[in-house]
Design an enzyme around this catalytic site. Structure first.
Site, PDB file in Angstrom:
ATOM      1  N   GLY A 140       0.761  -1.247   0.000  1.00 29.09           N
ATOM      2  CA  GLY A 140       0.000   0.000   0.000  1.00 29.09           C
ATOM      3  C   GLY A 140       0.788   1.291   0.000  1.00 29.09           C
ATOM      4  O   GLY A 140       0.312   2.303  -0.496  1.00 29.09           O
TER       5      GLY A 140
ATOM      6  N   GLU B  46       3.723   4.058   6.197  1.00 30.51           N
ATOM      7  CA  GLU B  46       2.499   3.278   5.926  1.00 30.51           C
ATOM      8  C   GLU B  46       1.509   4.105   5.116  1.00 30.51           C
ATOM      9  O   GLU B  46       1.492   5.328   5.200  1.00 30.51           O
ATOM     10  CB  GLU B  46       1.838   2.896   7.252  1.00 30.51           C
ATOM     11  CG  GLU B  46       2.037   1.443   7.656  1.00 30.51           C
ATOM     12  CD  GLU B  46       1.240   0.451   6.835  1.00 30.51           C
ATOM     13  OE1 GLU B  46       0.956   0.708   5.643  1.00 30.51           O
ATOM     14  OE2 GLU B  46       0.894  -0.606   7.372  1.00 30.51           O
ATOM     15  N   ASP B  47       0.681   3.426   4.366  1.00 30.80           N
ATOM     16  CA  ASP B  47      -0.421   4.116   3.684  1.00 30.80           C
ATOM     17  C   ASP B  47      -1.506   4.493   4.676  1.00 30.80           C
ATOM     18  O   ASP B  47      -2.002   5.608   4.695  1.00 30.80           O
ATOM     19  CB  ASP B  47      -1.005   3.218   2.569  1.00 30.80           C
ATOM     20  CG  ASP B  47      -1.322   1.792   3.029  1.00 30.80           C
ATOM     21  OD1 ASP B  47      -1.011   1.430   4.184  1.00 30.80           O
ATOM     22  OD2 ASP B  47      -1.889   1.026   2.224  1.00 30.80           O
TER      23      ASP B  47
ATOM     24  N   ASP C  48      -5.074   1.453  10.662  1.00 24.84           N
ATOM     25  CA  ASP C  48      -6.474   1.151  10.950  1.00 24.84           C
ATOM     26  C   ASP C  48      -6.563   0.653  12.399  1.00 24.84           C
ATOM     27  O   ASP C  48      -6.651   1.453  13.314  1.00 24.84           O
ATOM     28  CB  ASP C  48      -6.911   0.103   9.910  1.00 24.84           C
ATOM     29  CG  ASP C  48      -8.370  -0.277   9.985  1.00 24.84           C
ATOM     30  OD1 ASP C  48      -9.220   0.587   9.805  1.00 24.84           O
ATOM     31  OD2 ASP C  48      -8.659  -1.465  10.222  1.00 24.84           O
TER      32      ASP C  48
ATOM     33  N   LYS D 285      -7.075   6.083  11.044  1.00 20.34           N
ATOM     34  CA  LYS D 285      -8.485   5.993  11.452  1.00 20.34           C
ATOM     35  C   LYS D 285      -8.509   5.921  12.975  1.00 20.34           C
ATOM     36  O   LYS D 285      -8.455   4.817  13.538  1.00 20.34           O
ATOM     37  CB  LYS D 285      -9.113   4.708  10.877  1.00 20.34           C
ATOM     38  CG  LYS D 285      -9.261   4.675   9.356  1.00 20.34           C
ATOM     39  CD  LYS D 285      -9.857   3.320   8.942  1.00 20.34           C
ATOM     40  CE  LYS D 285     -10.036   3.177   7.454  1.00 20.34           C
ATOM     41  NZ  LYS D 285     -10.316   1.764   7.061  1.00 20.34           N
TER      42      LYS D 285
ATOM     43  N   PHE E 267     -13.889   2.410   4.788  1.00 20.30           N
ATOM     44  CA  PHE E 267     -12.906   1.849   3.879  1.00 20.30           C
ATOM     45  C   PHE E 267     -12.595   2.821   2.727  1.00 20.30           C
ATOM     46  O   PHE E 267     -13.493   3.429   2.163  1.00 20.30           O
ATOM     47  CB  PHE E 267     -13.421   0.523   3.313  1.00 20.30           C
ATOM     48  CG  PHE E 267     -12.362  -0.274   2.640  1.00 20.30           C
ATOM     49  CD1 PHE E 267     -11.435  -1.002   3.377  1.00 20.30           C
ATOM     50  CD2 PHE E 267     -12.259  -0.277   1.254  1.00 20.30           C
ATOM     51  CE1 PHE E 267     -10.430  -1.719   2.746  1.00 20.30           C
ATOM     52  CE2 PHE E 267     -11.260  -1.004   0.611  1.00 20.30           C
ATOM     53  CZ  PHE E 267     -10.348  -1.728   1.367  1.00 20.30           C
TER      54      PHE E 267
ATOM     55  N   ARG F  26      -5.328   0.678  -6.662  1.00 21.98           N
ATOM     56  CA  ARG F  26      -4.097   1.296  -6.150  1.00 21.98           C
ATOM     57  C   ARG F  26      -3.600   2.430  -7.035  1.00 21.98           C
ATOM     58  O   ARG F  26      -2.944   3.360  -6.578  1.00 21.98           O
ATOM     59  CB  ARG F  26      -2.973   0.254  -6.051  1.00 21.98           C
ATOM     60  CG  ARG F  26      -3.224  -0.855  -5.053  1.00 21.98           C
ATOM     61  CD  ARG F  26      -1.935  -1.645  -4.830  1.00 21.98           C
ATOM     62  NE  ARG F  26      -2.154  -2.917  -4.153  1.00 21.98           N
ATOM     63  CZ  ARG F  26      -2.249  -3.063  -2.834  1.00 21.98           C
ATOM     64  NH1 ARG F  26      -2.149  -2.016  -2.048  1.00 21.98           N
ATOM     65  NH2 ARG F  26      -2.443  -4.250  -2.308  1.00 21.98           N
TER      66      ARG F  26
HETATM   67  P1  IMP Z   1      -4.147  -2.441  10.602  1.00 26.34           P
HETATM   68  O1  IMP Z   1      -3.158  -3.498  10.903  1.00 26.34           O
HETATM   69  O2  IMP Z   1      -5.536  -2.819  11.041  1.00 26.34           O
HETATM   70  O3  IMP Z   1      -3.748  -1.080  11.167  1.00 26.34           O
HETATM   71  O4  IMP Z   1      -4.296  -2.333   9.051  1.00 26.34           O
HETATM   72  C1  IMP Z   1      -3.332  -1.709   8.302  1.00 26.34           C
HETATM   73  C2  IMP Z   1      -3.305  -2.174   6.875  1.00 26.34           C
HETATM   74  O5  IMP Z   1      -4.581  -2.608   6.421  1.00 26.34           O
HETATM   75  C3  IMP Z   1      -2.926  -1.008   6.005  1.00 26.34           C
HETATM   76  O6  IMP Z   1      -1.542  -0.946   5.831  1.00 26.34           O
HETATM   77  C4  IMP Z   1      -3.656  -1.311   4.717  1.00 26.34           C
HETATM   78  O7  IMP Z   1      -2.851  -2.139   3.912  1.00 26.34           O
HETATM   79  C5  IMP Z   1      -4.879  -2.058   5.153  1.00 26.34           C
HETATM   80  N1  IMP Z   1      -6.048  -1.145   5.281  1.00 26.34           N
HETATM   81  C6  IMP Z   1      -6.603  -0.671   6.416  1.00 26.34           C
HETATM   82  N2  IMP Z   1      -7.644   0.129   6.177  1.00 26.34           N
HETATM   83  C7  IMP Z   1      -7.752   0.191   4.822  1.00 26.34           C
HETATM   84  C8  IMP Z   1      -8.656   0.898   3.931  1.00 26.34           C
HETATM   85  O8  IMP Z   1      -9.563   1.644   4.323  1.00 26.34           O
HETATM   86  N3  IMP Z   1      -8.419   0.698   2.612  1.00 26.34           N
HETATM   87  C9  IMP Z   1      -7.432  -0.097   2.114  1.00 26.34           C
HETATM   88  N4  IMP Z   1      -6.581  -0.757   2.914  1.00 26.34           N
HETATM   89  C10 IMP Z   1      -6.739  -0.623   4.258  1.00 26.34           C
HETATM   90 MG    MG Z   2      -0.449  -1.127   4.228  1.00 25.14          MG
END
Ligand code: IMP
Ligand code: MG
Length: 175
Positions: free
Chosen positions: A46, A100-101, A104, A132, A153, A166
């Site tokens: 991402g 990071e992109d 979440d 988020k 999302f 992407r």
């Molecule tokens: P986390 O481990 O729950 O913080 O998720 C992080 C990863 O999940 C990010 O690096 C993204 O690759 C993916 N991700 C989380 N939210 C989104 C979203 O809204 N759109 C697309 N990818 C997401």
């Molecule tokens: Mg990511």
């Protein structure tokens, strides 16, 4: 409005706003790390677009490397992080900025921080284009945040839905 597979997305943050904010983050990083040569570690897949724009807006010497982890399936977190590609650069005594992109739940970043910490860097920072806050369930410190967004999302600017979207230059939100 755009459709990807069975989902409809609406425009959310323009390419212009993103570029403006990324330039600000690059300027901040250049100031905070002046006299140093940080390693930017991009989290694949991402972060590839954010990292490339961010790197170009940083005016001090940097190195760039990538790791690959995966925690998402479709539009939600699986609750487990898989290491798909590990660190390939010596981080002892280096300044590291994990890029990071989107953060979440924070699970991936928690995992990445542990992975980097073990290498004994002198300084670790986290940069993310999106955060988020309402979804965050692991307490992590994020130093550079492009935008705080609601728990919905998003796709575009590196971020995907089931592998697609992407390459969109702007951000879209699930309708
Ligand atoms: P986390 O481990 O729950 O913080 O998720 C992080 C990863 O999940 C990010 O690096 C993204 O690759 C993916 N991700 C989380 N939210 C989104 C979203 O809204 N759109 C697309 N990818 C997401
Ligand atoms: Mg990511």
């Amino acid at each position: 409005m755009i459709s990807i597979k069975d989902k409809v997305f609406v425009p959310y943050i323009t390419a212009n706003s993103i570029h403006h904010r990324v330039a600000e983050l690059g300027a901040e990083i250049s100031k905070d790390f002046k006299g140093d040569c940080p390693v930017l570690i991009g989290v694949l897949n991402g972060s590839f677009i954010f990292l490339s724009d961010l790197a170009k807006s940083i005016s001090i010497p940097i190195e760039v490397s990538f790791v690959k982890v995966s925690s998402y399936l479709g539009t939600s977190s699986t609750g487990a992080v898989k290491n798909l590609l590990g660190l390939d650069i010596e981080l002892q005594n280096r300044s590291v900025i994990i890029v990071e992109d989107i953060i979440d739940t924070g699970l991936s970043m928690k995992h990445l921080l542990e992975m980097v910490q073990i290498e004994n860097p002198k300084r670790i920072a986290v940069a993310t284009l999106l955060l988020k806050p309402d979804a965050l369930s692991h307490p992590i410190q994020v130093n550079y945040i492009g935008f705080e967004i609601p728990n919905k999302f998003v796709v575009g600017y590196g971020m995907d839905f089931d592998g697609l979207g992407r390459n969109l230059p702007e951000l879209y939100q699930l309708k």
